[in-house]
Design a protein around this motif. Structure first.
Motif, PDB file in Angstrom:
ATOM      1  N   ARG A   1      46.715  67.908 -13.173  1.00 49.73           N
ATOM      2  CA  ARG A   1      46.234  68.211 -14.257  1.00 49.73           C
ATOM      3  C   ARG A   1      47.438  67.756 -15.275  1.00 49.73           C
ATOM      4  O   ARG A   1      47.277  67.562 -16.497  1.00 49.73           O
ATOM      5  CB  ARG A   1      45.902  69.433 -14.716  1.00 49.73           C
TER       6      ARG A   1
ATOM      7  N   SER B   1      47.775  63.411 -19.763  1.00 48.54           N
ATOM      8  CA  SER B   1      47.215  64.708 -19.344  1.00 48.54           C
ATOM      9  C   SER B   1      46.524  65.261 -20.325  1.00 48.54           C
ATOM     10  O   SER B   1      45.684  66.150 -20.029  1.00 48.54           O
ATOM     11  CB  SER B   1      48.438  65.534 -18.835  1.00 48.54           C
TER      12      SER B   1
ATOM     13  N   ASN C   1      39.780  66.739 -14.109  1.00 47.40           N
ATOM     14  CA  ASN C   1      40.959  67.574 -13.577  1.00 47.40           C
ATOM     15  C   ASN C   1      40.351  68.555 -12.444  1.00 47.40           C
ATOM     16  O   ASN C   1      41.291  69.146 -11.642  1.00 47.40           O
ATOM     17  CB  ASN C   1      41.665  68.617 -14.508  1.00 47.40           C
TER      18      ASN C   1
END
Length: 116
Positions: A30, A53, A73
């Motif tokens: 992530r 991210s 994620n």
């Protein structure tokens, strides 16, 4: 042990679509910027698309409007949806992870061949 495993490549006719997937393990997915790169025979590896991210995306001019990068994620997976494929999209497509702009890992690549 870090692994980036690409899949989804293949042979497709011009105008067709493919969806590439890259599953990551051994990294904190992530927080990584994820990217797709490609390398055609006799050419340098080039950036196709990246996603930060936070979900910000960046595309090479040659694929804008045709390719879409996304990430999940929860599944440690980044995708590349490729539509309206052209013969010049042919190459080996690599997944790359970048953590804090310094720690970089690459997948082994998946071949995409677009026939005219």
């Amino acid at each position: 042990q870090v692994q980036l495993v690409e899949s989804g490549g293949g042979l497709v006719q011009a105008g067709g679509s493919l969806r590439l997937s890259c599953v990551a393990s051994g990294i904190i997915f992530r927080i990584n910027t994820m990217g797709w790169y490609r390398q055609a025979p006799g050419k340098q590896r080039e950036l196709v698309a990246s996603i930060s991210s936070g979900g910000s995306t960046n595309y090479a001019d040659s694929v804008k409007g045709r390719f879409t990068i996304s990430r999940d994620n929860a599944k440690n997976t980044v995708y590349l949806q490729m539509n309206s494929l052209k013969p010049e999209d042919t190459g080996v497509y690599y997944c790359k992870s970048t953590e804090y702009g310094a720690v970089v890992y690459w997948g082994q690549g998946t071949q995409v061949t677009v026939s005219s």
